[in-house]
Design an enzyme around this catalytic site. Structure first.
Site, short mmCIF file in Angstrom:
data_model
loop_
_atom_site.label_atom_id
_atom_site.label_comp_id
_atom_site.label_asym_id
_atom_site.label_seq_id
_atom_site.Cartn_x
_atom_site.Cartn_y
_atom_site.Cartn_z
N ASP A 74 -18.16 32.05 3.15
CA ASP A 74 -18.33 31.35 1.86
C ASP A 74 -17.07 30.53 1.64
OD1 ASP A 74 -19.29 30.40 -0.48
OD2 ASP A 74 -19.34 32.31 -1.54
N GLU A 170 -20.69 32.46 -16.86
CA GLU A 170 -20.49 33.25 -18.06
C GLU A 170 -20.07 32.38 -19.24
OE1 GLU A 170 -19.12 37.58 -16.22
OE2 GLU A 170 -17.61 36.29 -17.13
N PRO A 307 -11.13 36.98 -12.63
CA PRO A 307 -12.23 37.59 -13.38
C PRO A 307 -12.35 39.09 -13.13
CG PRO A 307 -13.09 36.60 -11.39
CD PRO A 307 -11.60 36.30 -11.41
N HIS A 331 -7.75 37.64 -6.75
CA HIS A 331 -8.82 36.73 -7.17
C HIS A 331 -9.82 37.39 -8.10
CE1 HIS A 331 -11.42 38.91 -4.49
NE2 HIS A 331 -12.37 38.00 -4.46
#
Length: 402
Positions: A74, A170, A307, A331
């Site tokens: 990714d 979000e 987050p 991260h």
């Protein structure tokens, strides 16, 4: 806190900003530290956990080689966040309609945009000249075309889409009740294809030397080879694709909010940060390839996003530029158990309980993303107090999952 543990079993030291590391992850770190391409210490963030080849939450400095599996599949996965000039009081009492509107605007899971939307938004030349640059890469590696049906249409139609797993969109409130949009996604199917292709190419390129590695997923490409140059070009393309993907998603989310909120404006520039990528940087006077696998850049004064889980707080941070961490930060919260273990251990009732007060999916399809499967984000932040400072604390009120 500062470095809490150092491994000295390999070619280079491994500096770790936590003591909460599973045994299998420690073994991966030891394997990584034995590679002959390493001359500088490895930095490990407090959200570290088991990954493919290399642990997630790891910063790997190399001088003349790159490990494609450490960058991952990714490529360019990361975060965006922006603040609106609205507050909690401007939100509707029931957020279900707002969530449905976002889900209708941004395809999730395996979904992608219709071809008609493709023609309207990215017809011909895509931003960042993505189409022409990809043609060059595919011209050198035509095998990429065989790895996905309708290759060219798919990568275009997936621009501005979320994906699945831990990717999310979000709506959050900060400590002053200010409204934020935050999202997490990467380079979608095309990044996966590029990653898998070059991981396999690195293994093949190493030939008879592959067996000497502690893990075949640590196969690397050496500077000076055409394959190395091709990978750098391809990974740069995928990182730009991920940036454009998130930019388009932000645009679509903003449009989806319009019917549900009073007129609003964005306050300042969007914060953007990759956390699966490689870049050329100078540290301690040395030019290095820095691979951040599940870590963000946190140079002095740089804003970033860390987050929590879908039921926990998140943080907007400012980097402190710690040299021993190569100006990096965690991260996110980091997983404390696998997806299969989360599904085995928790029930849908647990998911409902752990996401109480948040408008989100509460079905078995997202059970592997239950907050209990993640580390305590506040503990992560405590452990990296010398890497970043907190600028804003966010709590989500709405979460869209793939």
């Amino acid at each position: 806190m500062a470095i809490q543990m150092t491994l000295n079993k390999g070619r280079v030291p491994v500096r770790i900003w936590t003591r909460e590391v599973e045994y299998a992850a420690l073994q991966q770190l030891e394997n990584l530290s034995r590679l002959p391409i390493l001359e500088d210490p490895i930095a490990v963030m407090p959200d570290v956990h088991l990954g493919t080849g290399a642990t997630v939450g790891t910063v790997i400095p190399t001088r003349s080689a790159i490990i494609p599996a450490a960058v991952g599949v990714d490529i360019g996965c990361g975060m965006n966040a922006l603040r609106l000039d609205l507050e909690a009081r401007h939100l509707p009492d029931n957020l279900a309609g707002l969530r449905a509107a976002i889900e209708a605007a941004v395809p999730v899971g395996f979904g992608q945009h219709r071809r008609s939307l493709l023609r309207e938004r990215v017809h011909g030349q895509t931003p960042l000249n993505l189409a022409a640059r990809l043609d060059v890469i595919v011209g050198r590696h035509p095998e990429l075309l065989k790895m996905q049906r309708r290759f060219n249409e798919t990568w275009r139609c997936q621009l501005g889409t979320l994906g699945s797993g831990n990717h999310f969109i979000e709506l959050c409130l900060d400590e002053a009740q200010g409204l934020w949009i935050m999202l997490h996604s990467g380079s979608r199917g095309i990044g996966n294809i590029i990653g898998r292709h070059f991981i396999a190419a690195a293994r093949k390129d190493m030939g008879r030397h592959l067996h000497a590695l502690p893990d075949k997923d640590l196969a690397y490409l050496s500077e000076g080879s055409s394959l190395f140059d091709d990978y750098l070009e391809a990974v740069s393309w995928a990182q730009d694709y991920a940036l454009e993907n998130r930019r388009l998603m932000l645009e679509l989310v903003l449009q989806a909010l319009v019917p549900y909120l009073p007129p609003f404006q964005v306050q300042g520039e969007a914060i953007s940060c990759h956390h699966n990528y490689v870049s050329r940087e100078v540290h301690a006077g040395q030019s290095l390839y820095i691979t951040r696998k599940g870590a963000i850049r946190a140079g002095a004064g740089e804003l970033g996003i860390v987050p929590g889980s879908m039921g926990d707080r998140s943080y907007i941070v400012r980097g402190l530029g710690h040299p021993a961490a190569y100006c990096s930060s965690a991260h996110g919260a980091g997983r404390r158990m696998s997806r299969s273990e989360a599904k085995r251990r928790y029930t849908r009732r647990d998911l409902v309980s752990q996401t109480r007060g948040i408008e989100c999916r509460k079905d078995g399809g997202v059970l592997d993303e239950i907050p209990g499967a993640y580390k305590d984000i506040d503990r992560v932040m405590e452990n990296q107090a010398d890497l970043v400072e907190v600028v804003h604390t966010l709590r989500q009120v709405l979460c869209v999952k793939g």
